[in-house]
Design a protein around this motif. Structure first.
Motif, PDB file in Angstrom:
ATOM      1  N   UNK A  90       0.811  -1.359  -0.033  1.00 57.94           N
ATOM      2  CA  UNK A  90       0.057   0.098   0.022  1.00 57.94           C
ATOM      3  C   UNK A  90       0.684   1.167   0.106  1.00 57.94           C
ATOM      4  N   UNK A  91       1.967   1.259   0.213  1.00 57.45           N
ATOM      5  CA  UNK A  91       3.073   2.428   0.226  1.00 57.45           C
ATOM      6  C   UNK A  91       3.857   2.489  -1.123  1.00 57.45           C
ATOM      7  N   UNK A  92       3.624   1.956  -1.827  1.00 59.04           N
ATOM      8  CA  UNK A  92       4.036   1.781  -3.250  1.00 59.04           C
ATOM      9  C   UNK A  92       3.380   3.194  -3.932  1.00 59.04           C
ATOM     10  N   UNK A  93       4.300   3.746  -4.732  1.00 59.21           N
ATOM     11  CA  UNK A  93       3.674   4.882  -5.811  1.00 59.21           C
ATOM     12  C   UNK A  93       2.928   4.141  -6.930  1.00 59.21           C
ATOM     13  N   UNK A  94       3.653   3.027  -7.307  1.00 62.77           N
ATOM     14  CA  UNK A  94       2.964   2.371  -8.730  1.00 62.77           C
ATOM     15  C   UNK A  94       3.069   0.990  -8.403  1.00 62.77           C
ATOM     16  N   UNK A  95       2.185   0.203  -8.870  1.00 60.96           N
ATOM     17  CA  UNK A  95       2.161  -1.186  -8.802  1.00 60.96           C
ATOM     18  C   UNK A  95       1.919  -1.701 -10.311  1.00 60.96           C
ATOM     19  N   UNK A  96       2.856  -2.480 -10.760  1.00 62.90           N
ATOM     20  CA  UNK A  96       2.659  -3.038 -12.248  1.00 62.90           C
ATOM     21  C   UNK A  96       2.322  -4.583 -11.983  1.00 62.90           C
ATOM     22  N   UNK A  97       1.119  -4.801 -12.924  1.00 63.89           N
ATOM     23  CA  UNK A  97       0.709  -6.057 -12.778  1.00 63.89           C
ATOM     24  C   UNK A  97       1.108  -6.980 -13.748  1.00 63.89           C
ATOM     25  N   UNK A  98       1.713  -8.041 -13.606  1.00 63.85           N
ATOM     26  CA  UNK A  98       2.384  -8.694 -15.008  1.00 63.85           C
ATOM     27  C   UNK A  98       1.833 -10.128 -14.934  1.00 63.85           C
ATOM     28  N   UNK A  99       1.834 -10.736 -15.932  1.00 64.50           N
ATOM     29  CA  UNK A  99       1.410 -11.953 -16.340  1.00 64.50           C
ATOM     30  C   UNK A  99       2.888 -12.928 -16.389  1.00 64.50           C
ATOM     31  N   UNK A 100       3.057 -14.000 -15.808  1.00 62.82           N
ATOM     32  CA  UNK A 100       4.204 -14.978 -15.755  1.00 62.82           C
ATOM     33  C   UNK A 100       3.804 -16.186 -16.202  1.00 62.82           C
ATOM     34  N   UNK A 101       4.637 -17.054 -15.970  1.00 62.78           N
ATOM     35  CA  UNK A 101       4.463 -18.481 -16.629  1.00 62.78           C
ATOM     36  C   UNK A 101       2.922 -19.138 -16.003  1.00 62.78           C
ATOM     37  N   UNK A 102       2.486 -19.917 -16.740  1.00 59.65           N
ATOM     38  CA  UNK A 102       1.235 -20.639 -16.410  1.00 59.65           C
ATOM     39  C   UNK A 102       0.101 -19.748 -16.206  1.00 59.65           C
ATOM     40  N   UNK A 105       0.310 -14.530 -12.036  1.00 58.82           N
ATOM     41  CA  UNK A 105       0.854 -12.989 -11.975  1.00 58.82           C
ATOM     42  C   UNK A 105       1.595 -12.629 -10.840  1.00 58.82           C
ATOM     43  N   UNK A 106       2.413 -11.772 -11.204  1.00 58.19           N
ATOM     44  CA  UNK A 106       3.354 -11.394 -10.244  1.00 58.19           C
ATOM     45  C   UNK A 106       3.335  -9.514 -10.316  1.00 58.19           C
ATOM     46  N   UNK A 107       3.806  -8.878  -9.266  1.00 59.10           N
ATOM     47  CA  UNK A 107       3.715  -7.371  -9.324  1.00 59.10           C
ATOM     48  C   UNK A 107       5.224  -7.029  -9.208  1.00 59.10           C
ATOM     49  N   UNK A 108       5.249  -5.783  -9.597  1.00 62.89           N
ATOM     50  CA  UNK A 108       6.406  -4.814  -9.128  1.00 62.89           C
ATOM     51  C   UNK A 108       6.117  -3.696  -9.051  1.00 62.89           C
ATOM     52  N   UNK A 109       6.488  -3.418  -7.771  1.00 66.76           N
ATOM     53  CA  UNK A 109       6.283  -2.328  -6.698  1.00 66.76           C
ATOM     54  C   UNK A 109       7.461  -1.387  -6.999  1.00 66.76           C
ATOM     55  N   UNK A 110       6.933  -0.009  -7.197  1.00 63.30           N
ATOM     56  CA  UNK A 110       7.878   1.170  -7.299  1.00 63.30           C
ATOM     57  C   UNK A 110       7.804   2.024  -6.277  1.00 63.30           C
ATOM     58  N   UNK A 111       8.720   2.312  -5.282  1.00 68.97           N
ATOM     59  CA  UNK A 111       8.715   3.188  -4.178  1.00 68.97           C
ATOM     60  C   UNK A 111       9.582   4.381  -4.614  1.00 68.97           C
ATOM     61  N   UNK A 112       9.047   5.534  -4.339  1.00 74.16           N
ATOM     62  CA  UNK A 112       9.576   7.021  -4.333  1.00 74.16           C
ATOM     63  C   UNK A 112       9.370   7.904  -3.348  1.00 74.16           C
ATOM     64  N   UNK A 113       7.976   8.025  -2.837  1.00 76.96           N
ATOM     65  CA  UNK A 113       7.738   9.024  -1.951  1.00 76.96           C
ATOM     66  C   UNK A 113       7.814   8.647  -0.601  1.00 76.96           C
ATOM     67  N   UNK A 114       7.888   7.022  -0.091  1.00 76.92           N
ATOM     68  CA  UNK A 114       7.819   6.579   1.114  1.00 76.92           C
ATOM     69  C   UNK A 114       8.299   5.149   1.018  1.00 76.92           C
ATOM     70  N   UNK A 115       9.125   4.770   2.014  1.00 76.04           N
ATOM     71  CA  UNK A 115       9.669   3.513   2.137  1.00 76.04           C
ATOM     72  C   UNK A 115       9.171   2.950   3.342  1.00 76.04           C
ATOM     73  N   UNK A 116       8.479   1.905   3.497  1.00 80.86           N
ATOM     74  CA  UNK A 116       7.707   1.151   4.457  1.00 80.86           C
ATOM     75  C   UNK A 116       8.983   0.239   5.121  1.00 80.86           C
ATOM     76  N   UNK A 117       8.769  -0.066   6.293  1.00 82.01           N
ATOM     77  CA  UNK A 117       9.904  -0.808   7.037  1.00 82.01           C
ATOM     78  C   UNK A 117      10.199  -2.330   6.588  1.00 82.01           C
ATOM     79  N   UNK A 118       8.917  -2.708   5.898  1.00 83.75           N
ATOM     80  CA  UNK A 118       9.054  -4.011   5.502  1.00 83.75           C
ATOM     81  C   UNK A 118       8.192  -4.207   4.154  1.00 83.75           C
ATOM     82  N   UNK A 119       8.788  -5.156   3.222  1.00 81.93           N
ATOM     83  CA  UNK A 119       8.220  -5.140   1.945  1.00 81.93           C
ATOM     84  C   UNK A 119       8.287  -6.768   1.335  1.00 81.93           C
TER      85      UNK A 119
END
Length: 339
Positions: A90-102, A105-119
């Motif tokens: 929820x702290x990511x600025x952008x979340x990309x949703x990608x199709x993978x094998x089978x 899906x997997x996600x690529x989360x991009x952080x610039x304005x806030x870094x949460x303690x754990x991801x």
């Protein structure tokens, strides 16, 4: 306390972050315990991917590369059912949703304005990620590993690769779910500070007032061969409540994920030179090019056209008459679907 309980206690949601870091001492103790667990727990990835804590070059020196000034942090996030709920998404600025094998899906989360303690949970990278991340200036990519044939491409990419073996103190394994779905990242061990919103200006995204027109939209479902995402407008949250595979998507502290803008981007998806251990070919998502898109914001859907001329460019979204299409302020999800 379980790992999920620990990450909830440190305040990964936006509301919890405002309450400060009163649980820092408890967190430190939990981290030490988790680090010991990590040294005893090995997680394996499928399809010849390496999830053994070694760097892309194959060395486990533990040397830390100085962070690039102003670079975003991109984290490859597991999205298997066993990987949910997510932490820090929820702290990511952008979340990309990608199709993978089978068809999963997997996600690529991009952080610039806030870094949460754990991801996390953190999983392995894909070839498509390298092209997608070219839009950023020297980004840091956190990932669990990659197929051995892909590792040279990761080495050559203009990014700072950070698998577990390169900065070991940045990762730990939790105890509440099985490997490989239990690898977590401490972002502050990779970046000393947030790069800030200027690091996102290369995306081509524009934020501002909604354009004229649009069609009222209360819910939109996007389907992959073996995964689905539903976005339901919530005026109360001023965002789109996310459901994954028919189940409400929440963080480990119970918060519903609700991005302000959702982009359904129609792209060309072809086969790559990589596959998993079952012979399923890895899809390659072409994010350079042009095509149609739907932009969901403020309870409406807007037909759009997207264009990205070269990998070092961001993606421009325009209305039918060529007017730039503004996104709402807040988190953006981009879902890549087959054109």
């Amino acid at each position: 306390m379980t790992q999920a309980g620990r990450v909830a206690a440190v305040g990964t949601s936006r509301g919890t972050r405002r309450r400060g870091r009163t649980g820092r001492a408890t967190w430190t103790a939990a981290v030490l315990a988790a680090a010991l667990t990590a040294s005893l727990t090995a997680g394996c990835s499928s399809g010849g991917e390496r999830d053994d804590g070694r760097s892309p070059s194959g060395t486990a020196s533990g040397e830390r590369t100085p962070p690039a000034a102003g670079g975003v942090l991109a984290v490859k996030i597991d999205n298997a059912r066993k990987a949910r709920p997510h932490t820090g998404l929820d702290a990511a600025d952008i979340v990309y949703v990608e199709q993978v094998e089978g068809g999963l899906s997997r996600l690529l989360a991009v952080y610039a304005t806030h870094l949460p303690e754990t991801v996390g949970p953190v999983r392995s990278a894909r070839e498509s990620d390298l092209e997608l991340l070219r839009q950023f200036h020297r980004p840091t990519l956190a990932f669990s590993g990659a197929q051995s044939k892909l590792l040279p491409l990761v080495d050559e990419a203009p990014l700072r690769a950070e698998p577990p073996g390169r900065t070991r103190e940045a990762y730990f394994r939790g105890n509440d779910r099985p490997a490989p779905h239990n690898l977590y990242l401490r972002p502050d061990r990779l970046l000393p500070a947030t790069p800030g919103p200027r690091a996102l200006t290369t995306t081509g995204f524009r934020h501002g007032p909604a354009p004229a027109g649009g069609s009222p939209e209360t819910s939109r479902t996007v389907r992959f061969p073996a995964a689905s995402f539903t976005f339901t407008w919530s005026a109360h949250r001023d965002g789109w409540l996310v459901a994954m595979d028919g189940t409400d998507a929440r963080t480990t502290d119970g918060q519903r994920l609700a991005p302000a803008t959702v982009v359904v981007q129609h792209v060309h998806i072809r086969t790559s030179d990589f596959h998993d251990s079952n012979g399923n070919v890895t899809p390659y998502i072409e994010t350079v090019g042009s095509g149609r898109a739907e932009v969901l914001r403020d309870g409406k859907s807007y037909d759009a056209h997207w264009k990205r001329d070269v990998a070092t460019d961001g993606t421009r979204f325009t209305t039918g008459d060529g007017t730039p299409l503004n996104f709402a302020d807040g988190q953006v999800w981009v879902v890549f679907v087959k054109a």
